[in-house]
Design a protein around this motif. Structure first.
Motif, PDB file in Angstrom:
ATOM      1  N   LEU A 377       1.083  -1.140   0.111  1.00 33.73           N
ATOM      2  CA  LEU A 377       0.067   0.130  -0.096  1.00 33.73           C
ATOM      3  C   LEU A 377       0.645   1.027   0.098  1.00 33.73           C
ATOM      4  CD1 LEU A 377      -2.159  -1.497   2.674  1.00 33.73           C
ATOM      5  CD2 LEU A 377      -3.300  -0.542   0.758  1.00 33.73           C
ATOM      6  N   THR A 378       1.324   1.566  -1.150  1.00 32.97           N
ATOM      7  CA  THR A 378       2.322   2.660  -1.223  1.00 32.97           C
ATOM      8  C   THR A 378       2.122   4.036  -0.939  1.00 32.97           C
ATOM      9  OG1 THR A 378       1.827   2.653  -3.758  1.00 32.97           O
ATOM     10  CG2 THR A 378       4.115   1.244  -2.867  1.00 32.97           C
ATOM     11  N   ASP A 379       0.719   4.106  -1.180  1.00 33.54           N
ATOM     12  CA  ASP A 379      -0.027   5.528  -0.659  1.00 33.54           C
ATOM     13  C   ASP A 379      -0.494   5.726   0.615  1.00 33.54           C
ATOM     14  OD1 ASP A 379       0.727   6.704  -3.215  1.00 33.54           O
ATOM     15  OD2 ASP A 379      -1.062   5.785  -4.225  1.00 33.54           O
ATOM     16  N   LEU A 380      -0.367   4.674   1.362  1.00 34.30           N
ATOM     17  CA  LEU A 380      -1.230   4.657   2.722  1.00 34.30           C
ATOM     18  C   LEU A 380      -0.207   5.450   3.836  1.00 34.30           C
ATOM     19  CD1 LEU A 380      -3.734   3.337   4.402  1.00 34.30           C
ATOM     20  CD2 LEU A 380      -2.053   1.829   5.090  1.00 34.30           C
ATOM     21  N   PRO A 381      -0.916   6.297   4.290  1.00 29.72           N
ATOM     22  CA  PRO A 381      -0.313   7.529   5.354  1.00 29.72           C
ATOM     23  C   PRO A 381      -0.421   6.619   6.847  1.00 29.72           C
ATOM     24  CG  PRO A 381      -2.204   8.363   4.850  1.00 29.72           C
ATOM     25  CD  PRO A 381      -2.242   7.037   3.977  1.00 29.72           C
ATOM     26  N   PHE A 382       0.186   5.339   6.769  1.00 30.63           N
ATOM     27  CA  PHE A 382       0.098   4.564   8.087  1.00 30.63           C
ATOM     28  C   PHE A 382       0.285   5.107   9.307  1.00 30.63           C
ATOM     29  CE2 PHE A 382       4.219   4.272   7.335  1.00 30.63           C
ATOM     30  CZ  PHE A 382       5.007   4.194   8.409  1.00 30.63           C
ATOM     31  N   ALA A 383       1.376   6.190   9.534  1.00 31.11           N
ATOM     32  CA  ALA A 383       1.603   6.737  11.006  1.00 31.11           C
ATOM     33  C   ALA A 383       0.590   7.339  11.314  1.00 31.11           C
ATOM     34  CB  ALA A 383       2.660   7.575  10.675  1.00 31.11           C
ATOM     35  N   GLN A 384      -0.424   7.699  10.298  1.00 34.46           N
ATOM     36  CA  GLN A 384      -1.701   8.732  10.920  1.00 34.46           C
ATOM     37  C   GLN A 384      -2.925   8.017  11.352  1.00 34.46           C
ATOM     38  OE1 GLN A 384      -2.101  11.716   7.879  1.00 34.46           O
ATOM     39  NE2 GLN A 384       0.070  11.864   7.405  1.00 34.46           N
ATOM     40  N   LEU A 385      -2.886   6.898  11.295  1.00 35.26           N
ATOM     41  CA  LEU A 385      -3.990   5.831  11.452  1.00 35.26           C
ATOM     42  C   LEU A 385      -4.196   5.242  12.614  1.00 35.26           C
ATOM     43  CD1 LEU A 385      -4.048   4.197   7.869  1.00 35.26           C
ATOM     44  CD2 LEU A 385      -5.271   6.302   8.435  1.00 35.26           C
ATOM     45  N   ASP A 386      -3.487   5.308  13.475  1.00 34.89           N
ATOM     46  CA  ASP A 386      -3.593   4.833  14.882  1.00 34.89           C
ATOM     47  C   ASP A 386      -4.880   5.090  15.545  1.00 34.89           C
ATOM     48  OD1 ASP A 386      -2.099   3.058  16.821  1.00 34.89           O
ATOM     49  OD2 ASP A 386      -2.318   4.497  18.026  1.00 34.89           O
ATOM     50  N   GLY A 387      -5.635   3.960  15.807  1.00 37.31           N
ATOM     51  CA  GLY A 387      -6.805   4.181  16.589  1.00 37.31           C
ATOM     52  C   GLY A 387      -8.325   4.347  15.522  1.00 37.31           C
ATOM     53  N   GLN A 388      -7.804   4.449  14.255  1.00 35.85           N
ATOM     54  CA  GLN A 388      -9.043   4.554  13.576  1.00 35.85           C
ATOM     55  C   GLN A 388      -9.619   3.289  13.015  1.00 35.85           C
ATOM     56  OE1 GLN A 388      -8.734   7.036   9.887  1.00 35.85           O
ATOM     57  NE2 GLN A 388      -7.418   8.564  10.700  1.00 35.85           N
ATOM     58  N   GLN A 389     -10.861   3.310  12.796  1.00 31.65           N
ATOM     59  CA  GLN A 389     -11.447   2.325  12.199  1.00 31.65           C
ATOM     60  C   GLN A 389     -11.306   2.083  10.869  1.00 31.65           C
ATOM     61  OE1 GLN A 389     -15.839   2.139  11.527  1.00 31.65           O
ATOM     62  NE2 GLN A 389     -15.860   0.356  13.109  1.00 31.65           N
ATOM     63  N   LEU A 390     -10.821   1.020  10.483  1.00 33.18           N
ATOM     64  CA  LEU A 390     -10.474   0.709   9.045  1.00 33.18           C
ATOM     65  C   LEU A 390     -11.272  -0.721   8.569  1.00 33.18           C
ATOM     66  CD1 LEU A 390      -6.523   0.923   9.262  1.00 33.18           C
ATOM     67  CD2 LEU A 390      -8.308   2.639   8.684  1.00 33.18           C
ATOM     68  N   ILE A 391     -11.369  -0.681   7.075  1.00 36.52           N
ATOM     69  CA  ILE A 391     -11.949  -1.789   6.411  1.00 36.52           C
ATOM     70  C   ILE A 391     -10.854  -2.340   5.643  1.00 36.52           C
ATOM     71  CG2 ILE A 391     -13.473  -2.829   4.935  1.00 36.52           C
ATOM     72  CD1 ILE A 391     -15.606  -0.762   5.696  1.00 36.52           C
ATOM     73  N   LEU A 392     -10.626  -3.748   6.034  1.00 36.01           N
ATOM     74  CA  LEU A 392      -9.438  -4.537   5.115  1.00 36.01           C
ATOM     75  C   LEU A 392     -10.352  -5.454   4.352  1.00 36.01           C
ATOM     76  CD1 LEU A 392      -6.361  -5.945   6.755  1.00 36.01           C
ATOM     77  CD2 LEU A 392      -7.639  -7.295   5.178  1.00 36.01           C
ATOM     78  N   ASP A 393      -9.887  -5.228   3.149  1.00 37.55           N
ATOM     79  CA  ASP A 393     -10.574  -6.271   2.119  1.00 37.55           C
ATOM     80  C   ASP A 393      -9.460  -7.077   1.479  1.00 37.55           C
ATOM     81  OD1 ASP A 393     -11.651  -7.468   0.042  1.00 37.55           O
ATOM     82  OD2 ASP A 393     -13.169  -6.056  -0.566  1.00 37.55           O
ATOM     83  N   GLY A 394      -9.139  -8.137   2.110  1.00 36.41           N
ATOM     84  CA  GLY A 394      -8.043  -9.082   1.492  1.00 36.41           C
ATOM     85  C   GLY A 394      -8.406  -9.570   0.134  1.00 36.41           C
TER      86      GLY A 394
END
Length: 760
Positions: A377-394
């Motif tokens: 996920l080259t565009d994902l701003p991962f450092a800003q997502l802590d604690g957020q609700q996400l949907i993961l579609d594998g």
């Protein structure tokens, strides 16, 4: 101009927030291009209007107040066209709209370029001048480049919720495309894993006592080794012995005779422990990151992870304990296999890694443990997502942030339906795979690590259609010995006896290099891989074949499969070596070894046109649909930018598969198929109609495919195939499949990508 562009890109990339990034752009661009005005308009999805978000040259009071619909003004015109608009006298253009709040009536020259991310227009970047002139090609190209950089910043802001155009406090939904590394869907809370220590921030410093620093390092090394052992023990009941070998590899990295020895040497030269560790780790990582092999690059990530763990003990006495909520989605730039054991099994819902591919250690373990995973996920701003609700579609390889209530509910229903469906299918898993009109279609298992033999047999697997022998080679620190291979192969053959087990000979190279035998190539997927490597190293090939033959004594259920065949000469040379190994064991050692059937794998397009010739040299054919699709469509599945173009339902792929089946039948040669298409219920129905005699797939796919086959007739399947082969596009094929599955009441079994909720 290139230096200016580089400086702007660096400043924008390091901006602390979106407002700062926009301010940098308008100031720097106006100065670099020597224009009177630079402005940024962003599209507000709720209003459907382009809002002026920042400007230098227009009236500052208009910021956030002025907006244009896509059908209004030159800004809307740029957004609609999705390409630059360059005018020397903007007020004379038919789409020009005068906005008195901005004070732009003084400006004639206009250059607007769209800000586009993943095919979606996010805004428009504009420069203007009083004088009448057209901006030259270099200026236009410069602004296009800046807009492309801004698009990535906007996508990150959208994901983190900081893109607030209308000041309503509403966070816009964002969808990030990656690589599907392990199937499944999960909704949960992001727990972002940051590096425990920063190797780049360690200063150089001489040590006061060499012995004290060595003892300090030795204690940190022991602490991390104990942590890794603890993780391995926690996972002992969740992964196989082979998969646990990954943790043995981690321990070997930390051995005082390996990486540790180099650090000790550096300490003895007068450096403090932290500096010595950072120097050694960074030197190894720098070297490995330069090599072409994807497997070795994964090793660089492993070494960096180990180095950070040791450094954290040197700096603060170990990791800070974390609290993991229910339905934890572990998120990081480079997640390591060691992290899996740190999260309680009942709390871990999924894995999201910015770096990595479907062949990484982490992906292999995730699939073995049934954990939904998305990587690359080259565009994902991962450092800003802590604690957020996400949907993961594998299934789709997507991560969704700030999902609206409607989409969230759709995914919740999908997860519930998946669970209910799995339970329902397991109830009929032991029934034979036979169509409504009595046609039997054997389903086989694809495996590479340690298969769940009991579960596979309970699901009605008729044997192993593809055993990937290279996995043992990839997990080792050297070529496995013949006896080591015998033990592993015997385990597989015994578990499925008397059912057949098809063992593919070593298929390395491409996306599967060996850590101890690096292959550096500019284009590895078209290089020295599969049978090409084996024939160039007969000592490795003969050892493997002898191990297979020894393992089959008394069981006689072995079939050998040759990968990456592109010519009959390769088959002839391989068969000669196989016969030599058989003769050596039978006559030289007196072993009662039956001669196994030998087949060729059809995955190179050239083999499509040599089936008649191959039929005179092999006992059967097995189609590798994944690689065949990749080569036919010229699409690298592990590249997120083009992975969306990969589809086994492309008309060219379906026609190729149909041709292989027809030509094999004409040559009276048994033909089977393995790959993603065989494991998809709709795809399996098409393959049934083509005449494939067995389908091989992953364990999780067996119940679904069996349920689909048991509910159709061969006549139904052939009718569907006829329609699919006449289609001109992938979308048309998928449309016919959807109608067919629904008409027969099989919509609940449709392919996972078609079933998971659409975000578009």
């Amino acid at each position: 101009m290139l230096d200016v562009l580089r400086k702007i890109v660096q400043e924008v990339s390091s901006a602390r927030n979106l407002d700062t990034a926009l301010s940098i752009i308008v100031r720097r661009v106006r100065k670099a291009m020597n224009t009177d005005v630079c402005s940024v308009y962003l599209l507000d999805p709720k209003q459907g209007r382009y809002v002026l978000m920042n400007t230098l040259g227009l009236n500052a009071a208009a910021i956030g107040q002025v907006s244009l619909a896509p059908s209004e003004g030159l800004v809307g015109y740029v957004g609609q066209r999705e390409e630059p608009v360059n005018l020397d006298d903007a007020p004379t253009h038919s789409r020009y709209r005068y906005l008195p709040e901005t004070g732009e009536e003084r400006y004639h020259s206009f250059l607007g370029v769209p800000i586009i991310h993943q095919r979606h227009a996010l805004g428009v970047l504009v420069v203007q001048q009083k004088v009448k002139r057209k901006f030259d090609e270099g200026e236009e190209a410069f602004l296009v480049t800046i807009a492309a950089q801004l698009a990535a910043v906007l996508a990150h802001a959208q994901a983190s919720g900081s893109l607030n155009i209308t000041s309503t406090g509403h966070r816009e939904m964002a969808v990030f495309e990656g690589l599907p590394a392990s199937p499944g869907v999960a909704i949960g809370q992001a727990v972002v894993i940051m590096p425990p220590a920063d190797l780049d921030a360690v200063p150089e410093r001489p040590c006061e006592s060499v012995e004290e620093e060595k003892e300090f390092f030795r204690a940190a090394l022991k602490a991390v080794r104990d942590d890794i052992r603890s993780v391995g023990l926690k996972l002992a009941n969740r992964v196989s012995t082979q998969e646990q070998a990954l943790f043995d590899a981690y321990l070997q990295m930390l051995d005082e005779e390996s990486l540790g020895a180099e650090v000790f040497k550096h300490i003895e030269e007068g450096h403090w422990a932290q500096g010595a560790l950072a120097y050694v780790v960074k030197r190894h990582v720098k070297y490995l990151e330069k090599v072409e092999d994807s497997y070795l690059r994964e090793r660089a990530a492993d070494i960096r992870d180990m180095g950070r763990r040791v450094l954290s003990y040197l700096q603060a006495g170990g990791d800070v304990s974390r609290v993991y909520p229910d339905k934890t989605l572990l998120v990081g730039e480079e997640l390591s296999p060691a992290l899996l054991g740190e999260v309680p099994k009942e709390k871990l819902a999924g894995l999201i890694s910015v770096k990595g591919s479907s062949n990484s250690h982490l992906a292999i373990l995730a699939r073995a443990m049934g954990i939904p995973t998305v990587m690359g996920l080259t565009d994902l701003p991962f450092a800003q997502l802590d604690g957020q609700q996400l949907i993961l579609d594998g299934y789709r390889g997507q991560v969704i942030t700030n999902a609206d209530d409607k989409l969230l509910r759709q995914y919740e229903l999908f997860i519930e339906e998946e669970k209910a469906l799995t339970e329902a299918l397991e109830a009929e898993a032991g029934l034979p795979c036979i169509t409504r009109d009595g046609h039997l279609l054997p389903l086989m298992l694809n495996t590479g690590l340690a298969a769940d033999h009991a579960r596979a047999l309970a699901y009605g697997a008729e044997g192993v259609g593809l055993y990937r022998t290279e996995v043992q080679f990839m997990m080792a620190e050297r070529f496995p010995s013949e006896q080591e291979q015998v033990a592993l192969y015997r385990q597989q053959l015994s578990a499925f006896s008397p059912r057949e087990v098809t063992m593919r000979t070593l298929d390395i190279g491409g996306d599967k290099p060996l850590p101890y035998f690096p292959i550096k190539e500019d284009n590895p997927c078209l290089g020295w891989r599969g049978i090409r490597f084996s024939l160039d190293h007969p000592e490795v090939f003969l050892s493997q074949v002898r191990a297979m033959l020894r393992a089959s004594v008394g069981l006689n259920n072995l079939r050998i499969l040759l990968p990456m065949i592109s010519s009959v000469r390769e088959v002839e040379e391989a068969r000669a070596l196989i016969r030599r190994a058989w003769v050596e064991l039978k006559q030289g050692e007196g072993l009662a070894v039956n001669k196994p059937l030998v087949g060729a794998m059809i995955e190179v397009p050239a083999a499509l046109f040599q089936i008649r010739a191959l039929s005179e040299r092999v006992d059967y054919l097995s189609v590798g649909s994944n690689d065949l699709t990749q080569y036919l469509l010229a699409v690298d599945r592990d590249n997120p930018k083009v992975a969306g173009l990969y589809s086994g339902y492309h008309p060219a792929v379906l026609n190729a598969l149909n041709k292989i089946a027809r030509d094999s039948h004409a040559a009276r040669l048994p033909v089977s198929i393995c790959g993603e298409l065989a494991g998809d219920p709709a795809g399996a129905i098409l393959l049934l109609a083509m005449g494939y005699q067995s389908l091989s797939m992953n364990l999780a796919s067996l119940p679904r495919v069996k349920a689909a086959i048991r509910r159709v007739s061969v006549e139904d399947a052939r009718e569907l195939l006829k329609k699919a082969l006449s289609c001109a596009s992938t979308d048309q094929v998928i449309g016919h499949l959807g109608v067919f599955m629904n008409d027969l009441g099989l919509g609940w079994l449709a392919g996972p990508k078609a079933q998971t909720p659409s975000t578009h």
